[in-house]
Design an enzyme around this catalytic site. Structure first.
Site, short mmCIF file in Angstrom:
data_model
loop_
_atom_site.label_atom_id
_atom_site.label_comp_id
_atom_site.label_asym_id
_atom_site.label_seq_id
_atom_site.Cartn_x
_atom_site.Cartn_y
_atom_site.Cartn_z
N CYS A 73 -11.87 15.78 54.00
CA CYS A 73 -12.95 15.20 53.94
C CYS A 73 -11.85 15.63 51.57
O CYS A 73 -10.96 16.94 52.20
CB CYS A 73 -13.65 15.41 53.11
SG CYS A 73 -14.80 14.04 53.94
N GLU A 75 -12.90 17.18 49.17
CA GLU A 75 -13.53 18.82 48.72
C GLU A 75 -13.15 19.50 50.11
O GLU A 75 -13.14 20.55 49.35
CB GLU A 75 -14.83 18.74 48.86
CG GLU A 75 -15.44 17.52 47.84
CD GLU A 75 -15.92 16.13 48.71
OE1 GLU A 75 -16.16 15.11 47.74
OE2 GLU A 75 -15.14 15.26 49.22
#
Length: 161
Positions: A73, A75
């Site tokens: 991801c 993040e």
């Protein structure tokens, strides 16, 4: 038996135009970072941008893989980049945005469970809260004062002692 309740407050803005100048600029960087994503399977392009204590801006984008679920991801790409390239700088704020090429991108996106755990642990590691700015390519924007607020009853290193 006891009942317990967990809740938290966060700010909701109608659009990026209503944010403080620095927050709007960081969200715009996250929106731009969606163009660096590799998402040929989901067509869900996510970008993240962090403002470090020294003012440096670092970005990351999701990277999918045909060997699903091996992708990473935005993040966690971002946090890995910061910890590798700027290990002595703390993160003040992270903005996350997305471009859903299968549909609309007009409401805030929230980190997945794995990213919530990683954000929580990063806050613990740096001993400082990380503000989150969550948005899409348009529409409402959420501002959350502490990333850890997204993970009540979190799993910590103390649980393994």
């Amino acid at each position: 038996m006891k009942n317990k309740q967990y809740n938290f407050e966060f700010e909701v803005y109608d659009s990026i135009e209503d944010l403080q100048k620095d927050d709007a600029a960081l969200l715009q960087k996250a929106r731009e970072a969606t163009n660096k994503a590799y998402a040929p399977y989901s067509n869900f392009f996510v970008g993240a941008a962090a403002k470090l204590k020294d003012g440096t801006i670092v970005t990351g984008a999701n990277q999918e893989n045909a060997s699903f679920p091996v992708g990473i991801c935005a993040e966690r790409v971002l946090l890995s980049s910061v910890s590798s390239q700027h290990p002595s700088e703390s993160i003040e704020t992270i903005a996350v945005s997305y471009d859903n090429r299968n549909g609309e991108s007009n409401k805030p996106v929230s980190p997945c469970g794995m990213c919530r755990q990683t954000l929580f642990e990063y806050e613990q590691r740096q001993q400082k809260s990380i503000r989150l700015i969550l948005g899409g390519m348009e529409g409402e924007v959420y501002v959350i004062e502490k990333a850890g607020m997204l993970l009540p009853l979190s799993f910590t290193k103390e649980d393994m002692e």
